[in-house]
Write a protein that holds these residues in place. Structure first.
Motif, mmCIF file in Angstrom:
data_model
loop_
_atom_site.group_PDB
_atom_site.id
_atom_site.type_symbol
_atom_site.label_atom_id
_atom_site.label_comp_id
_atom_site.label_asym_id
_atom_site.label_seq_id
_atom_site.Cartn_x
_atom_site.Cartn_y
_atom_site.Cartn_z
ATOM 1 N N SER A 129 -28.381 -58.776 143.140
ATOM 2 C CA SER A 129 -27.114 -58.104 142.846
ATOM 3 C C SER A 129 -27.102 -56.699 143.430
ATOM 4 C CB SER A 129 -26.879 -58.048 141.340
ATOM 5 O OG SER A 129 -26.770 -59.345 140.787
ATOM 6 N N ALA A 130 -28.246 -56.011 143.358
ATOM 7 C CA ALA A 130 -28.329 -54.658 143.918
ATOM 8 C C ALA A 130 -28.066 -54.678 145.415
ATOM 9 C CB ALA A 130 -29.701 -54.054 143.630
ATOM 10 N N VAL A 131 -28.622 -55.671 146.117
ATOM 11 C CA VAL A 131 -28.378 -55.799 147.556
ATOM 12 C C VAL A 131 -26.892 -56.044 147.821
ATOM 13 C CG1 VAL A 131 -28.842 -57.223 149.590
ATOM 14 C CG2 VAL A 131 -30.715 -56.569 148.068
ATOM 15 N N SER A 132 -26.276 -56.896 146.998
ATOM 16 C CA SER A 132 -24.848 -57.186 147.175
ATOM 17 C C SER A 132 -24.007 -55.933 146.947
ATOM 18 C CB SER A 132 -24.416 -58.292 146.211
ATOM 19 O OG SER A 132 -25.111 -59.495 146.474
ATOM 20 N N TYR A 133 -24.359 -55.169 145.913
ATOM 21 C CA TYR A 133 -23.625 -53.925 145.659
ATOM 22 C C TYR A 133 -23.802 -52.943 146.828
ATOM 23 C CZ TYR A 133 -22.804 -55.243 140.771
ATOM 24 O OH TYR A 133 -22.385 -55.861 139.624
ATOM 25 N N GLY A 134 -25.045 -52.818 147.286
ATOM 26 C CA GLY A 134 -25.307 -51.895 148.384
ATOM 27 C C GLY A 134 -24.553 -52.275 149.640
ATOM 28 N N ALA A 135 -24.336 -53.584 149.841
ATOM 29 C CA ALA A 135 -23.621 -54.039 151.032
ATOM 30 C C ALA A 135 -22.161 -53.615 151.033
ATOM 31 C CB ALA A 135 -23.721 -55.560 151.142
ATOM 32 N N LEU A 136 -21.637 -53.181 149.870
ATOM 33 C CA LEU A 136 -20.247 -52.736 149.809
ATOM 34 C C LEU A 136 -20.040 -51.385 150.492
ATOM 35 C CD1 LEU A 136 -19.479 -53.639 146.084
ATOM 36 C CD2 LEU A 136 -18.698 -54.874 148.117
ATOM 37 N N ILE A 137 -21.097 -50.614 150.640
ATOM 38 C CA ILE A 137 -20.950 -49.252 151.167
ATOM 39 C C ILE A 137 -20.464 -49.271 152.611
ATOM 40 C CG2 ILE A 137 -22.214 -47.156 151.781
ATOM 41 C CD1 ILE A 137 -23.945 -47.589 149.319
ATOM 42 N N GLY A 138 -21.031 -50.151 153.436
ATOM 43 C CA GLY A 138 -20.644 -50.196 154.844
ATOM 44 C C GLY A 138 -19.162 -50.487 155.052
ATOM 45 N N PRO A 139 -18.628 -51.590 154.483
ATOM 46 C CA PRO A 139 -17.194 -51.838 154.620
ATOM 47 C C PRO A 139 -16.330 -50.720 154.039
ATOM 48 C CG PRO A 139 -18.317 -53.824 153.895
ATOM 49 C CD PRO A 139 -19.320 -52.716 153.844
ATOM 50 N N ALA A 140 -16.781 -50.095 152.947
ATOM 51 C CA ALA A 140 -16.014 -48.987 152.371
ATOM 52 C C ALA A 140 -15.942 -47.816 153.347
ATOM 53 C CB ALA A 140 -16.637 -48.544 151.049
ATOM 54 N N GLN A 141 -17.047 -47.540 154.030
ATOM 55 C CA GLN A 141 -17.054 -46.464 155.031
ATOM 56 C C GLN A 141 -16.050 -46.745 156.140
ATOM 57 O OE1 GLN A 141 -21.679 -44.827 154.832
ATOM 58 N NE2 GLN A 141 -21.163 -46.444 156.259
ATOM 59 N N VAL A 142 -16.093 -47.954 156.656
ATOM 60 C CA VAL A 142 -15.200 -48.309 157.765
ATOM 61 C C VAL A 142 -13.743 -48.281 157.301
ATOM 62 C CG1 VAL A 142 -14.555 -50.143 159.372
ATOM 63 C CG2 VAL A 142 -16.974 -49.646 158.951
ATOM 64 N N GLY A 143 -13.466 -48.833 156.098
ATOM 65 C CA GLY A 143 -12.102 -48.833 155.586
ATOM 66 C C GLY A 143 -11.551 -47.431 155.426
ATOM 67 N N ALA A 144 -12.374 -46.515 154.896
ATOM 68 C CA ALA A 144 -11.915 -45.135 154.717
ATOM 69 C C ALA A 144 -11.662 -44.463 156.061
ATOM 70 C CB ALA A 144 -12.958 -44.351 153.918
ATOM 71 N N ARG A 145 -12.462 -44.784 157.066
ATOM 72 C CA ARG A 145 -12.249 -44.199 158.387
ATOM 73 C C ARG A 145 -10.941 -44.705 159.002
ATOM 74 N NH1 ARG A 145 -18.581 -45.087 160.071
ATOM 75 N NH2 ARG A 145 -19.389 -43.285 158.927
ATOM 76 N N ILE A 146 -10.606 -45.966 158.757
ATOM 77 C CA ILE A 146 -9.328 -46.495 159.247
ATOM 78 C C ILE A 146 -8.169 -45.757 158.592
ATOM 79 C CG2 ILE A 146 -7.839 -48.528 159.258
ATOM 80 C CD1 ILE A 146 -10.370 -50.228 159.540
ATOM 81 N N VAL A 147 -8.277 -45.500 157.286
ATOM 82 C CA VAL A 147 -7.236 -44.738 156.590
ATOM 83 C C VAL A 147 -7.116 -43.341 157.191
ATOM 84 C CG1 VAL A 147 -6.565 -43.713 154.377
ATOM 85 C CG2 VAL A 147 -7.457 -46.045 154.451
ATOM 86 N N GLU A 148 -8.253 -42.692 157.445
ATOM 87 C CA GLU A 148 -8.231 -41.359 158.041
ATOM 88 C C GLU A 148 -7.573 -41.402 159.419
ATOM 89 O OE1 GLU A 148 -9.032 -37.396 159.334
ATOM 90 O OE2 GLU A 148 -8.803 -38.313 157.349
ATOM 91 N N MET A 149 -7.856 -42.420 160.198
ATOM 92 C CA MET A 149 -7.244 -42.545 161.523
ATOM 93 C C MET A 149 -5.727 -42.697 161.426
ATOM 94 S SD MET A 149 -9.849 -45.018 163.665
ATOM 95 C CE MET A 149 -8.772 -45.025 165.092
ATOM 96 N N SER A 150 -5.247 -43.340 160.353
ATOM 97 C CA SER A 150 -3.809 -43.577 160.218
ATOM 98 C C SER A 150 -3.022 -42.281 160.063
ATOM 99 C CB SER A 150 -3.533 -44.492 159.018
ATOM 100 O OG SER A 150 -3.793 -43.829 157.789
ATOM 101 N N PHE A 151 -3.684 -41.204 159.621
ATOM 102 C CA PHE A 151 -2.993 -39.918 159.486
ATOM 103 C C PHE A 151 -2.835 -39.203 160.826
ATOM 104 C CE2 PHE A 151 -4.562 -40.538 155.134
ATOM 105 C CZ PHE A 151 -3.402 -40.281 154.418
ATOM 106 N N LYS A 152 -3.565 -39.675 161.866
ATOM 107 C CA LYS A 152 -3.432 -39.177 163.239
ATOM 108 C C LYS A 152 -3.596 -37.664 163.343
ATOM 109 C CE LYS A 152 -0.485 -43.040 164.584
ATOM 110 N NZ LYS A 152 0.814 -43.486 165.136
ATOM 111 N N LEU A 189 -31.410 -49.215 146.021
ATOM 112 C CA LEU A 189 -31.817 -50.461 145.387
ATOM 113 C C LEU A 189 -32.731 -50.200 144.192
ATOM 114 C CD1 LEU A 189 -32.433 -52.802 148.459
ATOM 115 C CD2 LEU A 189 -30.343 -52.410 147.152
ATOM 116 N N THR A 190 -33.640 -49.243 144.348
ATOM 117 C CA THR A 190 -34.527 -48.896 143.231
ATOM 118 C C THR A 190 -33.734 -48.305 142.069
ATOM 119 O OG1 THR A 190 -36.348 -48.468 144.764
ATOM 120 C CG2 THR A 190 -36.533 -47.531 142.560
ATOM 121 N N LEU A 191 -32.801 -47.414 142.373
ATOM 122 C CA LEU A 191 -31.989 -46.788 141.328
ATOM 123 C C LEU A 191 -31.181 -47.825 140.558
ATOM 124 C CD1 LEU A 191 -30.717 -43.656 143.280
ATOM 125 C CD2 LEU A 191 -32.118 -43.621 141.209
ATOM 126 N N LEU A 192 -30.656 -48.807 141.242
ATOM 127 C CA LEU A 192 -29.890 -49.847 140.554
ATOM 128 C C LEU A 192 -30.800 -50.755 139.734
ATOM 129 C CD1 LEU A 192 -27.316 -50.862 143.327
ATOM 130 C CD2 LEU A 192 -26.921 -49.427 141.323
#
Length: 373
Positions: free
Chosen positions: A233-256, A221-224
């Motif tokens: 806006s910085a808080v809103s941007y930072g909130a994107l990290i969590g869903p991005a982490q979960v989404g990428a893990r779902i993609v990784e799981m799809s490769f089995k 938040l300070t860096l932004l």
């Protein structure tokens, strides 16, 4: 649920309660936030012993102990009349984190499922990714209605009534280890020269990865804001990290698990480096670059658990995970104060370039790890 409550009531707790603690007690904010660094250092020095205990006895008793330690530490925080007692509570929380966060959980799964633990490790990180999503709002709600002390006591109660029963009832007893025969089998004996090189290289990856994750988590938040982004806006941007982490893990799981875990690690650190490079350059599209970073950080958590399984085998996996956890946890504890020093004594953009340099160095270690594999 166990990982969500464990992370949410320890690592993610100060993000919500540190301000109210300092405001209500007049304790210095640096001292209040420093409790987490103290806890991470305790977890770091406990982690090899935790790995050895899981290797000998399985993860169920260790994870049960984690619930008790976390409950005791949170109770001490809630009742602390002075800052030293508050910090003593973080000593207990540190032991609880050392017994209950990802690394002990990975070791538990490796001890239970051996070489077949990779899908379970991936699933665990997927659900663990919801810790901040669930617990930050819960912590804020509790602070607003029962105060920070009441919030700590509530989490202590949840560990005794939810976490502990789940561990005791749902985690199977680990199979008995073969009796010692006076010599080490090939898969449990000392590391060979090539394995030792791989161990040191991966420990380096965990050090740099832990430092990057900790710096971004604490100072984003300070860096932004120093780039001219408004706080909301910085808080809103930072909130994107969590869903991005979960989404990428779902993609990784799809490769089995059809690819070697080092490919997961390479992709993770490549995405982290790309996201930080674009952020360091100050290009428009901050949200997109943070999604890239968050995606890389999400699958990096999976690689932390699956790469040692592939490199060192399942028989000594709990031992390796315990030993490898220490350097990364130390880096997570020490990086935020170093980042604060850089923000105070250098230009605001310096920390962005430092983060990029660390991420590029980590990619270099991965290249060396491929060769040492």
């Amino acid at each position: 649920m166990v990982q969500i409550l464990t992370w949410g009531s320890s690592f993610y707790l100060p993000a919500v309660v540190a301000g109210p603690v300092a405001e209500s007690t007049n304790w210095p904010l640096a001292g209040v936030v420093g409790g987490l660094s103290l806890g991470l250092l305790v977890a770091a020095f406990a982690s090899p012993h935790v790995g050895a205990a899981i290797h000998r006895h399985g993860g169920r008793p260790v994870l049960a102990l984690a619930a008790l330690l976390l409950a005791a530490g949170l109770t001490m925080l809630a009742l602390a009349p002075v800052l030293p007692v508050y910090l003593a509570g973080w000593l207990l929380l540190g032991l609880g984190m050392g017994c209950g966060l990802y690394d002990p959980a990975f070791a538990t799964l490796g001890r239970l499922y051996g070489a077949e633990a990779r899908p379970a490790i991936t699933s665990l990180t997927l659900w663990g990714g919801f810790a901040s999503t669930v617990c930050w709002p819960l912590s804020a709600f509790l602070v607003a209605h029962v105060g920070w002390r009441g919030a700590c006591l509530t989490y202590a109660g949840l560990h005794l009534t939810v976490t502990l029963p789940l561990v005791l009832l749902l985690i199977p007893k680990a199979p008995t280890l073969p009796a010692a025969t006076g010599h080490h089998p090939a898969d449990t004996g000392p590391l060979s020269g090539a394995e030792r090189r791989a161990f040191l290289l991966f420990a380096g990856v965990l050090i740099l990865g832990g430092a990057i994750m900790s710096l971004v988590s604490v100072h984003l938040l300070t860096l932004l804001q120093v780039r001219g982004v408004a706080l909301a806006s910085a808080v809103s941007y930072g909130a994107l990290i969590g869903p991005a982490q979960v989404g990428a893990r779902i993609v990784e799981m799809s490769f089995k698990g059809r690819h070697h875990p080092l490919w997961t690690l390479t992709a993770a650190l490549g995405l982290v480096a790309l996201g930080l490079a674009l952020l360091a350059l100050g290009l428009s599209g901050v949200g997109i670059w943070l999604v890239l970073y968050g995606s890389g950080n999400g699958i990096y958590s999976i690689a932390r658990g699956t790469v040692p399984l592939a490199l060192f085998g399942s028989a000594r996996y709990p031992l390796m995970v315990g030993r490898l956890a220490r350097p990364g946890l130390i880096a997570q504890a020490l990086a935020p104060p170093a980042g604060a020093f850089a923000l105070t004594h250098a230009s605001p953009g310096t920390l962005w370039w430092l983060l990029l340099a660390l991420s590029l160095a980590n990619l270099g270690l991965v290249v060396a790890l491929w060769r040492a594999r």
